[in-house]
Structure formats: structure tokens, C-alpha cells
Design an enzyme around this catalytic site. Structure first.
Site, mmCIF file in Angstrom:
data_model
loop_
_atom_site.group_PDB
_atom_site.id
_atom_site.type_symbol
_atom_site.label_atom_id
_atom_site.label_comp_id
_atom_site.label_asym_id
_atom_site.label_seq_id
_atom_site.Cartn_x
_atom_site.Cartn_y
_atom_site.Cartn_z
ATOM 1 N N LYS A 98 0.874 -1.176 0.000
ATOM 2 C CA LYS A 98 0.000 0.000 0.000
ATOM 3 C C LYS A 98 0.911 1.226 0.000
ATOM 4 O O LYS A 98 1.736 1.391 0.905
ATOM 5 C CB LYS A 98 -0.893 -0.008 1.240
ATOM 6 C CG LYS A 98 -1.820 1.202 1.292
ATOM 7 C CD LYS A 98 -2.625 1.233 2.572
ATOM 8 C CE LYS A 98 -3.172 2.634 2.763
ATOM 9 N NZ LYS A 98 -3.588 2.885 4.131
ATOM 10 N N GLY A 159 -7.030 9.479 10.191
ATOM 11 C CA GLY A 159 -7.197 9.600 11.643
ATOM 12 C C GLY A 159 -8.182 10.662 12.072
ATOM 13 O O GLY A 159 -8.388 10.878 13.258
ATOM 14 N N ALA A 185 -9.233 5.836 4.977
ATOM 15 C CA ALA A 185 -8.970 6.998 5.831
ATOM 16 C C ALA A 185 -10.188 7.880 6.021
ATOM 17 O O ALA A 185 -10.946 8.148 5.093
ATOM 18 C CB ALA A 185 -7.824 7.850 5.291
ATOM 19 N N GLY A 186 -10.345 8.324 7.235
ATOM 20 C CA GLY A 186 -11.379 9.296 7.565
ATOM 21 C C GLY A 186 -12.664 8.692 8.104
ATOM 22 O O GLY A 186 -13.422 9.362 8.794
ATOM 23 N N ASN A 207 -8.942 1.906 10.297
ATOM 24 C CA ASN A 207 -7.973 1.639 11.358
ATOM 25 C C ASN A 207 -8.297 2.423 12.626
ATOM 26 O O ASN A 207 -8.748 1.866 13.617
ATOM 27 C CB ASN A 207 -6.549 1.950 10.874
ATOM 28 C CG ASN A 207 -5.507 1.637 11.947
ATOM 29 O OD1 ASN A 207 -5.728 0.779 12.788
ATOM 30 N ND2 ASN A 207 -4.416 2.348 11.943
ATOM 31 N N THR A 208 -8.135 3.769 12.563
ATOM 32 C CA THR A 208 -8.305 4.578 13.768
ATOM 33 C C THR A 208 -9.636 4.332 14.468
ATOM 34 O O THR A 208 -9.687 4.198 15.693
ATOM 35 C CB THR A 208 -8.186 6.079 13.409
ATOM 36 O OG1 THR A 208 -6.928 6.286 12.793
ATOM 37 C CG2 THR A 208 -8.292 6.955 14.635
#
Ligand code: SF4
Lengths: 258, 375
Positions: A98, A159, A185-186, A207-208
Site C-alpha cells: 500500500k 485519523g 482513511a477518515g 484503522n483509527t
């Protein structure tokens, strides 16, 4: 309904949720997160991997059945990303990569130009390249030309948990780009992942939102279900939305009098 | 352009009055601002913000977890030399202090490296006193070449250098630099630094920026809290960090919050920063600059270090000796200052885990040829 598999890099997956390994209070929770989410693809920041570590290593916690997706987090140029990818391969991490090239530490926005350069080099070397980029049609087209295996547009900065802020642009990528679109993301809540999937995204990477939840395992499960629900809604072909109630044929009703 | 004009501008302001004029409304607005500005930061470190510390803590905790997760990066310092040509009146290595001066030969550097690496530490900070003759840029480059074999990340905390000198260190594998301005009060500065190259306020002030230009990945700044009114120095530290973050978006900017500690000299702090002040300072920094690295050293005691874990810290030292050769040689030595948390890396990790935090040992690896990875 025939089996709905997610094809990526020449492999087929049952799950359309990709998970990460950063930000956990304890890496030992990772196997349970994988299990609860149903995810089959996991990304790991190569910069955090320490094969010489005697005190535990994130790699020890990645279930064997998962497709391992090393990422180039920390790279600030195409050159650095390429070096990290090659190192990952040399370390025996496989040929998936990635690409993250970020040289703005305030907003952590990806550099499309450097990302495309790295993608081109690595795709030629036989890597399965998954580039993380802004939701931008031109960048996405250049990634197609560069040989990417998918395009991973951001929903909002990494994040930030701000959700699908780039919705309209992601919609254009879904319409225009023939590669799988993985929203990366986001995404802060399962409902947002569900929405991306409902729109027709092929997968989501989270993830976050999972790692920083009070109960990461339960949140992983919720994301797994949300991605599935969104996908099924997309496949079921939802009816068009109407702003107003409408008479059955207000403009052409006169035709029936003929 | 440099940070100097901003520093001068604020130095000319009646800051004490500005802090006193902040109202509770200003503080509330600052805490809830979408993108807090310099005035918001000033409000959050003012006395008026004290009753809002818990509210600030809640926000700072959320932001820290959001951007950094429940992780703490671990590093340890290695003192290469305590020779110094300066007379900083608050420091144990001051050239006038009658202490045993030592300087590690390259062989000893390797011994220290092995001893530290055996504890599991991967991020190393090398320190020297300010004596170019004893710790020349060439000597430092040689040390880094050795240390890079044992540590994926090597940072420096040494005297101020030119852009080319920083670039040369980056080339051999240094990825971060720490430079404490000590105080941003230009008037007070000369009395604290009566002689030696460090006397040059502006050269030191611009050193972090020169290191950004030299290619450092991580730049850590700070004021030594206690030299001047902590609020004034903290304000300028935050503004300096914001300036660097904006101008060098590809560099990770971090701030340390060191407080004065007892040492071999006789100077005592003029302004005591209490635990509450430290916390207020850290919370304000986190809300002002959510992606800022925040370092807390072993100057702080174990209880305090554990209590502040959720409030914004991202980096901590452990297994610390402030003595030259203190990791591989035992004996009667004098450190730069007394540490308050003498726990080993292992003990520190256990404490972090107990609080639900993951110690991160490795967060970057230099892949240039010198590191030996043929990629
Ligand atoms: S603070 Fe640094 S420069 Fe000043 S006396 Fe101590 S070692 Fe020397």
C-alpha cells in the site's frame, strides 16, 4: 444471489473490510479484531516492524490466514516509498504494497504525483500496488495507467474520523475508474462505511475508528456488519430517491385518453 | 524570514498583562475553536484557563488518541561527552563547574551502543556538551555510523550547527534533532549564558529551522521551564512549533517540556512550574497543535509521568543515565542533572502497559545505503 466475492490483486476475498494495526493500546488485541470484523486483509506500517525485536513484534499478532498488506507510511517521496516496498519484499512480506506518500505532517494528505511515480515503478517490478490518494479523478486515472491494482481514495484526512467528506468525488471515481475503489482513511463510524459501500465502493479500510474505540473488538464487529450491509444494499439496487411525493403520471396522464 | 521577528514582536508585548486580561469566555472559545490560533493558545495557558483544566484534558485526551492512538514512543539518551565551553548558569556541565570531564572514544561508543541495544531500545538520542573541539561534526558523524548499526533511529541534542553540518549528519543517518532555546526572553538570555558560543541568542533560535533545511525528519524544541515565567516561554515555544510546522510541513515537529532540576551548580529556578502548570501547558499545546509530538523526560517522577499519559504525551525516555559512558561503565560520575525516574526500559514498559498504552520502540528506519540495507 451468486457469491459476491471481492477480487483484488488476483485473489478473491469474502470480506470487503480491510483493517489496520496502528494505534492499538496492545497489539495482542489484533487477532480478535480480525476475527470479529471478518476482515481478510490487514495493513501494517513497515516502519514499525522490527524483526530483531526481542520484546514482541506486531507481526507476531497477525493471523496466518490474513492477506498481509505492508504500507509505506512514513515515506515522504516516491523514492522512499519504493525503498520501503523493496525492503518489505526482501523481508519476506510478499508483493502487496500500500503506497502512502505524505509530506504534509499537519493534514497528512497524500501526494498524488509522488504516489503515481512510486506506483509506476513498483507495478513494473511486479508488486500489487494499492495507492492511497486524494479522491481526485485525474490522479486516479494516472494510477490506472501506472498499473495500480486498486485506487484508495480518502474519505477525510487520516485519523480524523470525519467521515465521508469526499463523497461526491468518490462517487465519480466509482463511476469512472475500472479498478476496485477502496475508501481509505477518515471513516469514523460504521454508518459511514455502510454509506460508502451503498454508493458502490468496492471496500473500506478502517484503522483509527476501530483501534481507538473503547471496545475495539465490538467496533470491529460493527464495521464488519456495516460494510456487509452497505454492500448488500448496493447489490439490491435501491430505488431512486424522490424529494416530493409524485402523482403517478402528472405530465403524461392525458395520453391515456387517446 | 525566521522565527526571530515573531519572537521579538512578542518580546515587546506586555505579556503579563495580556495573560491577566484573558476572560473565561476567551478560554471557552479557545477550547472549542475549530482551528485554534495564537490568541486561543495564549488564552489556554493563561491563569483564566485554570478552572477549565479538566475540560481541556477531556479534549486533549480525545485528540491524542485520535491522532497517535494509545501508544508512547520510547527513546533513551546517550551522553558522548560532557566537555563544554559554555557557562549556562543552570547546568551541571558548565565549563566553570569542577567535574570530571569525559569523552567517549569510538570503541567506547560501540560498547555503550551494545549495552543500550541489549535493553531493547531502538531510538537513541545522542548528547554532547557544547565543545566543538571535543565533539566535532566529524566525530559525531563517526559515532552515528557506529550507532546506526544498533539503532534504526538516531537523533542529536548538541550545539547549534549550520545547515550544511546538519545535512552531513542527516546523510550518515541522523533523523532527528532536539534544540532547547532554554528561554525565549532575549533580554534575560545573556545573564543565563554569560560566555561561550551559546551566548548568540539568534543563532540558537534559528538552529531548528536550519536543521529542517538540512533534511531532519523530526525536530524537537523546548524551553527550560523555570528560567523565566513559564507562561511566557511556553507561549513562545508553542508559537515557534506552529511556525516550524507551517513552514516545514514535511518535518515532524515536537516539543519537550523540561522543568529545572537540581544539579551541581548553585542556580535555582526563578519561576517554579508546578505539576498543574505543566499539565495546563501540555493540554494547551495538544489542543493548539493536535499533531505535535510531546516529549516528557525522566526529569519527571514516575507517578507524575504515569498520571499524564492520557493528556498528550507521545514520547518518553527510559533507562536513562545522564553520565558520559553511564550505560556500560559503572563508577562515581556526575550527570548533567538529576533524573527523577530511574526505571529501566523494561520497568517503564510494564508501567505503560498497566495503563493501557503500548510502548513503541521502532517508528522509523533509515534506508539509505549507509545503513547497510541493499534496497
Ligand atoms: S546547558 Fe549545554 S551548553 Fe550549557 S553548560 Fe550545559 S552542556 Fe554546556
Amino acid at each position: 444471489m451468486s457469491e459476491d466475492l471481492f477480487e483484488l490483486g488476483g485473489h478473491k476475498f469474502n470480506s470487503r473490510l480491510l483493517v489496520g494495526t496502528g494505534k492499538y493500546a496492545d497489539d495482542s488485541v489484533i487477532p480478535e479484531v480480525c476475527e470479529a470484523s471478518g476482515s481478510q486483509i490487514i495493513t501494517v506500517a513497515l516502519r514499525r516492524v522490527d524483526l530483531e525485536s526481542t520484546t514482541g513484534n506486531v507481526m507476531d499478532f497477525i493471523p496466518k490466514h490474513m492477506q498481509f498488506l505492508p504500507n509505506t507510511s512514513g515515506a515522504r517521496t516516491a523514492e522512499e516509498a519504493v525503498r520501503i516496498a523493496r525492503l518489505a519484499k526482501a523481508m519476506g512480506c510478499g508483493d502487496w504494497i500500500k503506497i502512502e506518500v505524505i509530506s504534509d505532517n499537519k493534514y497528512l494528505l497524500p501526494d498524488g504525483y509522488e504516489t503515481a511515480k512510486a506506483t509506476e515503478i513498483l507495478a513494473k517490478e511486479g508488486f500489487i500496488v494499492l495507492p492511497y490518494v486524494n479522491a481526485d479523478l485525474y490522479v486516479a486515472r494516472s494510477l490506472v495507467d501506472a498499473g495500480a491494482a486498486a485506487v484508495m481514495p480518502l474519505g477525510a484526512p487520516i485519523g480524523s474520523n470525519r467521515g465521508l467528506q469526499t463523497k461526491e468525488m468518490v462517487r465519480i471515481l466509482i463511476d469512472e475508474i475500472a479498478l476496485p475503489i477502496v475508501v481509505d482513511a477518515g471513516i469514523g463510524r460504521p454508518s459511514e462505511a455502510c454509506e460508502a459501500m451503498e454508493m458502490g465502493a468496492d471496500a473500506c479500510l478502517v484503522n483509527t475508528a476501530i483501534a481507538t474505540a473503547n471496545n475495539p473488538i465490538l467496533m470491529a464487529k460493527a464495521f464488519g456488519q456495516a460494510v456487509k450491509a452497505g454492500r448488500e444494499a448496493y447489490l439490491s439496487g435501491p430505488g431512486a430517491k424522490h424529494c416530493h411525493a409524485s402523482a403517478s403520471s402528472p405530465l403524461t396522464g392525458f395520453l391515456s385518453e387517446d | 524570514m525566521s522565527f526571530y521577528p515573531i519572537c521579538t514582536e512578542y518580546g515587546a508585548m506586555p505579556l503579563t498583562e495580556k495573560f491577566a486580561a484573558v476572560t473565561a469566555e476567551d478560554v471557552k472559545r479557545a477550547i472549542n475553536a475549530e482551528s485554534p490560533d495564537a490568541d486561543d493558545f495564549l488564552a489556554m495557558i493563561s491563569p483564566a484557563a485554570v478552572p477549565f483544566i479538566e475540560e481541556m484534558a477531556q479534549k486533549a485526551n480525545k485528540l491524542t488518541i485520535q491522532y497517535f492512538g494509545k501508544t508512547i514512543q520510547m527513546f533513551t539518551p546517550l551522553y558522548l561527552s560532557n566537555y563544554c565551553t559554555n557557562r549556562c548558569i543552570y547546568c551541571g556541565f558548565n565549563t566553570k563547574n569542577n567535574i570530571k570531564r569525559e569523552h567517549l572514544e569510538l570503541k567506547q561508543v560501540e560498547e555503550e551502543a551494545k549495552a543500550i541495544a541489549a535493553t531493547g531500545m531502538k531510538q537513541l538520542l545522542i548528547l554532547t556538551g557544547d565543545a566543538r573541539i571535543k565533539a566535532s561534526p566529524e566525530y559525531l558523524q563517526d559515532c552515528v555510523k557506529i550507532l546506526s548499526k544498533y539503532f534504526p533511529s538516531v537523533s542529536i541534542e548538541i550545539y547549534a550547527m549550520d545547515v550544511e553540518e546538519y545535512a552531513a549528519l542527516v546523510k550518515v543517518g541522523v533523523d532527528g534533532m532536539t534544540m532547547f532555546q532554554e528561554t525565549y526572553n532575549e533580554e534575560l538570555y545573556p545573564t543565563l549564558h554569560p560566555a561561550g558560543p551559546k551566548k548568540d541568542f539568534r543563532y540558537r533560535l534559528d538552529a531548528p529551522e536550519r536543521s529542517c533545511k538540512g533534511g531532519m525528519r523530526v525536530v524537537n524544541i523546548g524551553a527550560l521551564l523555570g528560567l523565566d515565567d513559564w507562561r511566557k516561554d511556553s507561549l513562545l515555544t508553542g508559537l515557534h512549533a506552529a511556525y516550524l510546522q507551517k513552514k516545514y510541513p514535511n518535518v515532524d515537529i515536537a516539543v519537550s517540556l523540561p522543568r529545572m532540576r537540581p544539579h551541581a551548580g548553585s542556580f535555582q529556578p526563578t519561576s517554579i512550574a508546578s505539576d498543574r502548570d505543566m499539565v495546563q501547558n501540555m493540554l494547551a499545546l495538544r489542543i493548539f497543535l493536535p499533531r505535535l509530538g510531546i516529549t516528557v523526560s525522566t526529569r519527571e517522577n514516575p507517578e507524575f509521568r504515569e498520571q499524564i499519559l492520557p493528556l498528550g504525551v507521545t514520547k518518553m525516555s527510559a533507562g536513562v543515565s545522564t553520565e558520559v559512558g553511564g550505560h556500560s561503565q559503572k563508577g562515581e560520575k556526575v550527570g548533567q542533572f538529576e533524573i527523577s525516574d530511574g526505571r529501566s526500559a523494561e520497568e517503564m514498559c510494564a508501567a505503560l502497559k498497566k495503563h493501557g498504552y503500548q510502548p513503541v520502540f521502532k517508528d522509523w528506519q533509515c534506508l539509505d545505503e549507509h545503513y547497510g540495507e541493499s534496497v
